[in-house]
Design a protein around this motif. Structure first.
Motif, short mmCIF file in Angstrom:
data_model
loop_
_atom_site.label_atom_id
_atom_site.label_comp_id
_atom_site.label_asym_id
_atom_site.label_seq_id
_atom_site.Cartn_x
_atom_site.Cartn_y
_atom_site.Cartn_z
N GLY A 72 -9.37 6.71 -2.74
CA GLY A 72 -8.54 5.50 -2.21
C GLY A 72 -9.06 4.56 -1.60
N CYS A 73 -8.40 3.50 -1.38
CA CYS A 73 -9.04 2.42 -0.45
C CYS A 73 -8.76 3.03 1.14
CB CYS A 73 -8.19 1.13 -0.30
SG CYS A 73 -8.13 0.61 -1.81
N THR A 74 -9.77 2.80 2.02
CA THR A 74 -9.63 3.09 3.51
C THR A 74 -9.61 2.26 4.54
OG1 THR A 74 -12.17 3.38 3.51
CG2 THR A 74 -10.87 5.38 2.85
N ASN A 123 0.77 -1.21 -0.10
CA ASN A 123 -0.08 0.18 0.10
C ASN A 123 0.98 1.27 0.02
OD1 ASN A 123 -2.40 -1.58 0.02
ND2 ASN A 123 -2.63 -1.44 2.46
N ILE A 124 0.31 2.33 -0.86
CA ILE A 124 1.12 3.51 -0.77
C ILE A 124 -0.01 4.74 -0.17
CG2 ILE A 124 2.02 5.50 -2.07
CD1 ILE A 124 3.56 3.37 -3.99
N GLN A 177 -2.48 0.89 -8.41
CA GLN A 177 -4.09 0.91 -8.66
C GLN A 177 -4.45 2.00 -9.58
OE1 GLN A 177 -5.97 1.05 -4.62
NE2 GLN A 177 -8.05 1.85 -5.22
N LEU A 178 -5.72 1.77 -10.46
CA LEU A 178 -6.09 2.80 -11.27
C LEU A 178 -6.28 4.31 -10.50
CD1 LEU A 178 -6.80 3.49 -14.30
CD2 LEU A 178 -9.14 2.77 -13.72
N ALA A 226 -0.43 -4.18 -6.86
CA ALA A 226 -0.71 -5.35 -6.88
C ALA A 226 0.55 -6.25 -6.96
CB ALA A 226 -1.27 -5.62 -8.03
N TYR A 227 0.48 -7.71 -6.96
CA TYR A 227 1.66 -8.49 -6.84
C TYR A 227 2.42 -8.43 -8.01
CZ TYR A 227 3.93 -12.99 -6.62
OH TYR A 227 5.27 -13.93 -6.66
N ASP A 228 1.91 -7.99 -9.18
CA ASP A 228 2.87 -7.87 -10.50
C ASP A 228 3.37 -6.57 -10.53
OD1 ASP A 228 0.69 -6.48 -11.09
OD2 ASP A 228 -0.05 -7.61 -12.71
#
Length: 492
Positions: free
Chosen positions: A331-333, A298-299, A349-350, A343-345
């Motif tokens: 973003g995610c919270t 996560n950033i 995130q868009l 992601a793993y690759d």
């Protein structure tokens, strides 16, 4: 001596299962010789559909079945907090508890970061996804104990030694509840399910499925309500506790363990706790897996705004983030933190790419966009950014741009893979990497290779977590570098 004691506890547990109607197939072998804990192996080949265990609901340790049920109900405790009280209470009763032989087979506590010494956890988890979470967990659990459990202990309702319901005991019980409990049904809620909790986890390799007899036909897939995932707490209190409601399964069908993937003779039989990255596995269960494809990094939005302020200004940063939000993005919270997943690759995130695109807009284009931004917001997924990019390109100096080629998201993603955005991603990767300290990825990989999982368990799993995260950041750099190089090749 340790092996002999473990063997005695296993024999006592087998007698306990027989006395409580828990049936374990002769095709399964419970092995207590492994220093990492009990595991289950197949004595003979097992095939899809084989029933290997049945467990009566009454044999499960739940807030409804414990001897402390009345006190828990009177205190209006619910969810995993109530189950932790039930575990502490039954442990305090010792040999008088109906679950004594089962509880004796379990460790005193699971080695999850929650119960690591604070200074050791801070050192081992520095920079990782668990760095802040573990500190917050301790604070929340201390509040739960002070507000809910200590009053119950002081009331005398439990009639056990207060030392057995202490904060330290609560932390220990919480690790067992987090790592071993199952959602049984709407009546029992979360509970400890003897035998079922001895099957270890392996990502994407579920051999056995936990279910009730009534829905055994659905055993070909994991049911989110039935899998071991007790770390996602219910509410800690319940407003209107009741006695056994109509239609409850207090004494209903047995719970079952059914084979859903063939197992060869001698192989370990695995359950699955879901599709989780190493941060979640270590946080909830106390272990990690090498090359876990569900790992993420996560950033934080705060890191992005810190970078932006250092390059532009605070005013520029606030204005661009505001426009991004007005376009309907976020973003995610989690626990008051907003962040973006890598992601793993290594693909970001868009929403992060869109934010960086917004930050890097030229001032004249930005001024025009804020006047019409509300017209571009759409309920259709990704339509908003397609509209924005079309507008930006048609109002910029690039008159040769073909807007009709932006009907699909992949086309927009290519445009968001620009040199300026990729340069920003490289800077963010460096900032995120700096949180791990002065060691390099290569240093961590060498230390991991030399680490013993048995004798240095905490160090080993924290290294696996850190290495897996840093490898993702390495892939993020490759992702960003590929976009930057492609841009330079196209425009020498």
């Amino acid at each position: 001596m340790a092996d002999a004691a473990a063997a005695r506890r296993l024999r006592a547990f087998r007698r306990w299962m027989h006395a409580h109607g828990v049936v374990c197939s002769d095709a399964l072998s419970l092995d207590v010789s492994d220093p990492l804990g009990v595991h289950v192996r197949a004595v003979t080949p097992l095939r899809d559909g084989d029933l290997v265990a049945t467990i009566p609901r009454g044999a499960c340790l739940t807030p409804r079945t414990t001897g402390a049920a009345a006190a828990i109900e009177a205190a209006e405790l619910g969810g995993c907090l109530a189950l932790a009280v039930a575990v502490m209470y039954e442990r305090a009763r010792g040999a008088d508890s109906p679950w004594d032989a089962y509880l004796q087979l379990l460790p005193d506590r699971e080695s999850v970061p929650l119960v690591w010494p604070a200074d050791e956890a801070e050192c081992l988890l520095a920079g990782t996804e668990l760095d802040k979470i573990v500190k917050q967990d301790r604070e929340f659990l201390c509040e739960d104990w002070k507000e809910c459990i200590e009053p119950l202990m002081l009331s005398g309702e439990l009639d056990v030694d207060p030392d057995d319901i202490s904060l330290e005991k609560y932390f220990s019980a919480k690790t067992l509840v987090s790592s071993r409990s199952f959602q049984i049904d709407s009546y029992h809620g979360f509970g400890m399910v003897p035998l079922a909790d001895l099957f270890n986890h392996k990502t994407d390799c579920e051999h056995v499925h936990f279910t009730s007899a009534s829905d055994a036909s659905d055993s070909d897939g994991e049911d989110d309500d039935n899998q071991s995932d007790a770390s996602v707490d219910d509410e800690s209190t319940i407003e209107n506790p009741t006695s056994s409601p109509p239609g409850s399964r207090a004494n209903g069908e047995d719970l079952e363990m059914i084979i859903v993937r063939d197992v060869n003779e001698g192989e370990e039989v695995y359950n699955t706790y879901g599709t989780m990255g190493n941060a979640a596995l270590l946080h909830r269960y106390g272990f990690t897996e090498l090359d876990n494809q569900y790992d993420i990094v996560n950033i934080d939005l705060a890191l992005v705004t810190k970078w932006c302020t250092s390059i532009f200004s605070g005013r520029h940063t606030r204005a661009r983030v505001s426009l991004w939000r007005n376009l309907g993005y976020s973003g995610c919270t989690s626990q008051d933190t907003e962040y973006f997943e890598i992601a793993y690759d290594g693909e970001p995130q868009l929403e992060l790419l869109i934010l960086l695109y917004t930050i890097n807009l030229k001032p004249d284009v930005y001024d025009k966009l804020i006047c019409v931004a509300h017209d571009f917001v759409s309920d259709e997924e990704h339509a908003t950014i397609c509209n924005v990019v079309k507008f930006v390109k048609t109002t910029s100096s690039n008159q040769n741009f073909e807007v009709n080629g932006l009907e699909k998201l992949p086309d927009v993603k290519k445009l968001l893979h620009s040199e300026s955005i990729c340069s920003t991603l490289l800077s963010l990767a460096d900032m995120r990497e700096s949180l791990y300290g002065s060691s390099t990825l290569e240093d961590d990989e060498k230390e991991l290779q030399a680490c013993c999982i048995v004798n240095e368990r905490k160090l080993y799993h924290s290294l696996v977590l850190r290495v897996s995260e840093r490898r993702i950041l390495h892939r993020l750099r490759k992702f960003a570098s590929s976009g930057s190089k492609a841009k330079k090749r196209k425009h020498p």
